[in-house]
Design a protein around this motif. Structure first.
Motif, PDB file in Angstrom:
ATOM      1  N   VAL A  48       0.841  -1.206   0.000  1.00 47.20           N
ATOM      2  CA  VAL A  48       0.000   0.000   0.000  1.00 47.20           C
ATOM      3  C   VAL A  48       0.872   1.251   0.000  1.00 47.20           C
ATOM      4  O   VAL A  48       0.595   2.218  -0.731  1.00 47.20           O
ATOM      5  CB  VAL A  48      -0.959  -0.015   1.198  1.00 47.20           C
ATOM      6  N   ARG A  49       1.923   1.264   0.795  1.00 50.98           N
ATOM      7  CA  ARG A  49       2.818   2.432   0.808  1.00 50.98           C
ATOM      8  C   ARG A  49       3.416   2.670  -0.566  1.00 50.98           C
ATOM      9  O   ARG A  49       3.468   3.809  -1.052  1.00 50.98           O
ATOM     10  CB  ARG A  49       3.920   2.229   1.857  1.00 50.98           C
ATOM     11  N   ASP A  50       3.854   1.608  -1.212  1.00 54.10           N
ATOM     12  CA  ASP A  50       4.428   1.743  -2.549  1.00 54.10           C
ATOM     13  C   ASP A  50       3.376   2.124  -3.585  1.00 54.10           C
ATOM     14  O   ASP A  50       3.645   2.897  -4.510  1.00 54.10           O
ATOM     15  CB  ASP A  50       5.118   0.442  -2.956  1.00 54.10           C
ATOM     16  N   ALA A  51       2.176   1.591  -3.426  1.00 56.67           N
ATOM     17  CA  ALA A  51       1.099   1.913  -4.365  1.00 56.67           C
ATOM     18  C   ALA A  51       0.725   3.387  -4.289  1.00 56.67           C
ATOM     19  O   ALA A  51       0.444   4.027  -5.310  1.00 56.67           O
ATOM     20  CB  ALA A  51      -0.125   1.033  -4.088  1.00 56.67           C
ATOM     21  N   LYS A  52       0.720   3.953  -3.091  1.00 55.79           N
ATOM     22  CA  LYS A  52       0.407   5.377  -2.943  1.00 55.79           C
ATOM     23  C   LYS A  52       1.453   6.232  -3.651  1.00 55.79           C
ATOM     24  O   LYS A  52       1.122   7.245  -4.269  1.00 55.79           O
ATOM     25  CB  LYS A  52       0.320   5.734  -1.464  1.00 55.79           C
ATOM     26  N   ALA A  53       2.696   5.819  -3.596  1.00 56.45           N
ATOM     27  CA  ALA A  53       3.767   6.582  -4.244  1.00 56.45           C
ATOM     28  C   ALA A  53       3.720   6.462  -5.760  1.00 56.45           C
ATOM     29  O   ALA A  53       4.139   7.378  -6.473  1.00 56.45           O
ATOM     30  CB  ALA A  53       5.126   6.102  -3.728  1.00 56.45           C
ATOM     31  N   GLN A  54       3.181   5.349  -6.257  1.00 60.66           N
ATOM     32  CA  GLN A  54       3.177   5.090  -7.702  1.00 60.66           C
ATOM     33  C   GLN A  54       1.800   5.274  -8.343  1.00 60.66           C
ATOM     34  O   GLN A  54       1.648   5.024  -9.541  1.00 60.66           O
ATOM     35  CB  GLN A  54       3.643   3.647  -7.962  1.00 60.66           C
ATOM     36  N   ASN A  55       0.790   5.674  -7.556  1.00 64.40           N
ATOM     37  CA  ASN A  55      -0.595   5.724  -8.044  1.00 64.40           C
ATOM     38  C   ASN A  55      -1.016   4.373  -8.616  1.00 64.40           C
ATOM     39  O   ASN A  55      -1.649   4.290  -9.680  1.00 64.40           O
ATOM     40  CB  ASN A  55      -0.757   6.819  -9.102  1.00 64.40           C
ATOM     41  N   PHE A  86      -8.513  -1.242  -4.792  1.00 62.43           N
ATOM     42  CA  PHE A  86      -8.234  -2.631  -4.453  1.00 62.43           C
ATOM     43  C   PHE A  86      -8.823  -3.520  -5.539  1.00 62.43           C
ATOM     44  O   PHE A  86      -9.894  -3.246  -6.082  1.00 62.43           O
ATOM     45  CB  PHE A  86      -8.859  -2.956  -3.096  1.00 62.43           C
ATOM     46  N   ALA A  87      -8.112  -4.587  -5.867  1.00 66.90           N
ATOM     47  CA  ALA A  87      -8.604  -5.570  -6.836  1.00 66.90           C
ATOM     48  C   ALA A  87      -8.286  -6.961  -6.323  1.00 66.90           C
ATOM     49  O   ALA A  87      -7.423  -7.127  -5.450  1.00 66.90           O
ATOM     50  CB  ALA A  87      -7.973  -5.345  -8.204  1.00 66.90           C
ATOM     51  N   VAL A  88      -8.975  -7.963  -6.840  1.00 65.62           N
ATOM     52  CA  VAL A  88      -8.764  -9.329  -6.367  1.00 65.62           C
ATOM     53  C   VAL A  88      -8.618 -10.298  -7.523  1.00 65.62           C
ATOM     54  O   VAL A  88      -9.239 -10.141  -8.587  1.00 65.62           O
ATOM     55  CB  VAL A  88      -9.916  -9.799  -5.446  1.00 65.62           C
ATOM     56  N   LEU A  89      -7.777 -11.309  -7.289  1.00 63.55           N
ATOM     57  CA  LEU A  89      -7.662 -12.473  -8.161  1.00 63.55           C
ATOM     58  C   LEU A  89      -8.032 -13.667  -7.283  1.00 63.55           C
ATOM     59  O   LEU A  89      -7.212 -14.151  -6.501  1.00 63.55           O
ATOM     60  CB  LEU A  89      -6.234 -12.614  -8.703  1.00 63.55           C
ATOM     61  N   PRO A  90      -9.288 -14.142  -7.342  1.00 59.86           N
ATOM     62  CA  PRO A  90      -9.757 -15.185  -6.420  1.00 59.86           C
ATOM     63  C   PRO A  90      -9.062 -16.518  -6.658  1.00 59.86           C
ATOM     64  O   PRO A  90      -9.006 -17.012  -7.783  1.00 59.86           O
ATOM     65  CB  PRO A  90     -11.252 -15.276  -6.726  1.00 59.86           C
ATOM     66  N   ARG A  91      -8.532 -17.109  -5.579  1.00 57.50           N
ATOM     67  CA  ARG A  91      -7.821 -18.382  -5.681  1.00 57.50           C
ATOM     68  C   ARG A  91      -8.179 -19.311  -4.529  1.00 57.50           C
ATOM     69  O   ARG A  91      -7.394 -20.190  -4.183  1.00 57.50           O
ATOM     70  CB  ARG A  91      -6.306 -18.141  -5.701  1.00 57.50           C
ATOM     71  N   GLY A  92      -9.350 -19.122  -3.917  1.00 56.57           N
ATOM     72  CA  GLY A  92      -9.734 -19.929  -2.769  1.00 56.57           C
ATOM     73  C   GLY A  92     -10.681 -21.059  -3.138  1.00 56.57           C
ATOM     74  O   GLY A  92     -10.909 -21.354  -4.321  1.00 56.57           O
ATOM     75  N   THR A  93     -11.262 -21.677  -2.108  1.00 56.76           N
ATOM     76  CA  THR A  93     -12.192 -22.786  -2.307  1.00 56.76           C
ATOM     77  C   THR A  93     -13.603 -22.284  -2.599  1.00 56.76           C
ATOM     78  O   THR A  93     -14.252 -22.724  -3.546  1.00 56.76           O
ATOM     79  CB  THR A  93     -12.224 -23.691  -1.063  1.00 56.76           C
ATOM     80  N   VAL A 112      -2.634   0.265  -8.242  1.00 56.90           N
ATOM     81  CA  VAL A 112      -3.732  -0.513  -7.679  1.00 56.90           C
ATOM     82  C   VAL A 112      -3.137  -1.679  -6.900  1.00 56.90           C
ATOM     83  O   VAL A 112      -2.230  -2.359  -7.390  1.00 56.90           O
ATOM     84  CB  VAL A 112      -4.666  -1.041  -8.785  1.00 56.90           C
ATOM     85  N   VAL A 113      -3.628  -1.915  -5.688  1.00 58.82           N
ATOM     86  CA  VAL A 113      -3.180  -3.058  -4.885  1.00 58.82           C
ATOM     87  C   VAL A 113      -4.102  -4.238  -5.182  1.00 58.82           C
ATOM     88  O   VAL A 113      -5.324  -4.118  -5.090  1.00 58.82           O
ATOM     89  CB  VAL A 113      -3.186  -2.730  -3.390  1.00 58.82           C
ATOM     90  N   VAL A 114      -3.514  -5.380  -5.516  1.00 57.45           N
ATOM     91  CA  VAL A 114      -4.276  -6.564  -5.900  1.00 57.45           C
ATOM     92  C   VAL A 114      -3.981  -7.687  -4.908  1.00 57.45           C
ATOM     93  O   VAL A 114      -2.821  -8.009  -4.647  1.00 57.45           O
ATOM     94  CB  VAL A 114      -3.910  -7.030  -7.322  1.00 57.45           C
ATOM     95  N   GLY A 115      -5.026  -8.292  -4.367  1.00 57.76           N
ATOM     96  CA  GLY A 115      -4.875  -9.469  -3.523  1.00 57.76           C
ATOM     97  C   GLY A 115      -5.157 -10.713  -4.341  1.00 57.76           C
ATOM     98  O   GLY A 115      -6.136 -10.765  -5.089  1.00 57.76           O
ATOM     99  N   ALA A 116      -4.295 -11.726  -4.207  1.00 58.10           N
ATOM    100  CA  ALA A 116      -4.479 -12.981  -4.935  1.00 58.10           C
ATOM    101  C   ALA A 116      -4.479 -14.130  -3.929  1.00 58.10           C
ATOM    102  O   ALA A 116      -3.462 -14.394  -3.276  1.00 58.10           O
ATOM    103  CB  ALA A 116      -3.375 -13.178  -5.965  1.00 58.10           C
ATOM    104  N   GLY A 117      -5.619 -14.799  -3.784  1.00 54.27           N
ATOM    105  CA  GLY A 117      -5.726 -15.895  -2.829  1.00 54.27           C
ATOM    106  C   GLY A 117      -7.166 -16.118  -2.435  1.00 54.27           C
ATOM    107  O   GLY A 117      -8.093 -15.663  -3.119  1.00 54.27           O
ATOM    108  N   GLY A 118      -7.372 -16.798  -1.299  1.00 56.75           N
ATOM    109  CA  GLY A 118      -8.717 -17.030  -0.784  1.00 56.75           C
ATOM    110  C   GLY A 118      -9.221 -15.838   0.003  1.00 56.75           C
ATOM    111  O   GLY A 118      -8.545 -14.804   0.109  1.00 56.75           O
ATOM    112  N   ASP A 119     -10.409 -15.978   0.586  1.00 51.27           N
ATOM    113  CA  ASP A 119     -11.036 -14.846   1.275  1.00 51.27           C
ATOM    114  C   ASP A 119     -10.190 -14.320   2.435  1.00 51.27           C
ATOM    115  O   ASP A 119     -10.158 -13.119   2.692  1.00 51.27           O
ATOM    116  CB  ASP A 119     -12.428 -15.247   1.776  1.00 51.27           C
ATOM    117  N   GLY A 120      -9.481 -15.210   3.148  1.00 46.30           N
ATOM    118  CA  GLY A 120      -8.635 -14.759   4.242  1.00 46.30           C
ATOM    119  C   GLY A 120      -7.492 -13.890   3.757  1.00 46.30           C
ATOM    120  O   GLY A 120      -7.181 -12.852   4.364  1.00 46.30           O
TER     121      GLY A 120
END
Length: 336
Positions: free
Chosen positions: A79-86, A112-119, A88-96
């Protein structure tokens, strides 16, 4: 059912929601990926990112997290790096995993963006984000960031649900079965049935709601922020989530076979018909134990187990998370 002593809080009008944000055409992506989903899946996701984002000329970097204890720190640095670079932060994994990354993003001004990889992928499915890796990556290229509601249990954020009592035990047992037999919905359902047939104790809770204290004896208190999950088990409170509320479900104290029967009723989408279920929508509730002792209790937030000292406060976050997701019509088509 909604018992007469627990009323539903007044709805929040949609006009208070912030407008969606357009993402810059050259915005880079910082992907925080949970390696716990497996080396093969991580490699496939990275290859798809190289192919789709590379051909589109979009910059991105992947930060692979092998140690779950480092996930929160990695997300905060992203997030700190994303703010400096404008970016998007992307999470890749399950809901947790998605929740841990989203918690770092909330209030930062980043999308925020997601790449769903959970059950089960309840969060992404509820917002119409495809489970297919290539489709979810293509979505990053032209989606707008829409405000979405998140919940809190004390200081812990949740995207999908939070709970105490029997449900955290179900999750713990499910993880044991998954390590032994693999990750699948069938294994998860079988694990739940085995756990429900064991002896379990009931909680004697005080729930403060809209200025009134109520006594509830239950095996579990389950709070949902996911309309899809509520619709699947047949809860009437599902539409209330789009009005700025959360939904609480607490089965009355019943035996093991009755508990299993109630679970099967939920699997059939008919839980709202049950007479032994308390359910209501709310914006904020405070939960204490009848004993009044300040002792830690086991809780679950989006599948992650922790111990928290009572009282417990479940509430809607005062600000939304800005999520890259399809337009409303497309999202509704992708929710199944």
């Amino acid at each position: 059912m909604t018992p007469p002593e627990l009323s539903t809080s007044p709805p929040v009008t949609a006009s208070t929601d912030p407008a969606p944000r357009v993402i810059a055409a050259d915005a880079p992506f910082i992907v925080v990926m949970n390696a716990g989903s497996g080396r093969r899946q991580s490699d496939e996701t990275r290859a798809a990112l190289d192919d789709i984002l590379g051909r589109a000329g979009r910059k991105f970097e992947v930060r692979l997290v092998a140690d779950p204890s480092q996930l929160a720190d990695t997300a905060r640095q992203a997030v700190r790096d994303a703010k400096a670079q404008n970016a998007v932060v992307v999470g890749a994994g399950g809901d947790g995993t998605l929740c841990a990354v989203a918690e770092a993003v909330l209030g930062s001004g980043c999308a925020f963006a997601v790449l769903p990889r959970g059950t089960f992928n309840y969060f992404s499915r509820d917002h119409g984000i495809p489970a297919d890796p290539a489709e979810s990556i293509r979505l990053l290229l032209d989606a707008r960031a829409f405000p979405v509601q998140v919940g809190f249990l004390n200081e812990r954020m949740f995207l999908v649900n939070a709970s105490l009592g029997l449900y955290p035990k179900l999750l713990e047992d499910r993880e044991i079965y998954k390590r032994q037999f693999g990750r699948s919905r069938l294994i998860a359902l079988w694990s739940a049935a085995v756990t429900l047939l064991r002896t379990h104790r009931h909680l004697r809770l005080h729930i403060e709601h809209d200025g009134t204290m109520h006594e509830v004896r239950t095996s579990t208190l389950f709070v949902s922020n996911n309309r899809l999950q509520l619709e699947q088990i047949g809860m009437a409170e599902a539409p209330q989530l789009e009005r700025g509320l959360l939904a609480a479900i607490a089965p009355r104290a019943i035996g093991r076979l009755a508990q299993l029967g109630l679970t099967l009723r939920g699997a059939a989408g008919r839980m709202s018909d049950a007479d032994n279920v308390i359910s209501f929508a709310f914006k904020r509730i405070t939960v204490t134990h009848q004993s009044k002792r300040q002792r830690p209790v086991k809780v679950a937030t989006d599948g992650e187990i922790n111990w928290i000292i009572m009282p417990l406060e479940f509430r809607v976050a005062p600000e939304p998370l800005f999520l890259l997701k399809p337009e409303a019509d497309v999202a509704n088509a992708n929710r199944s």
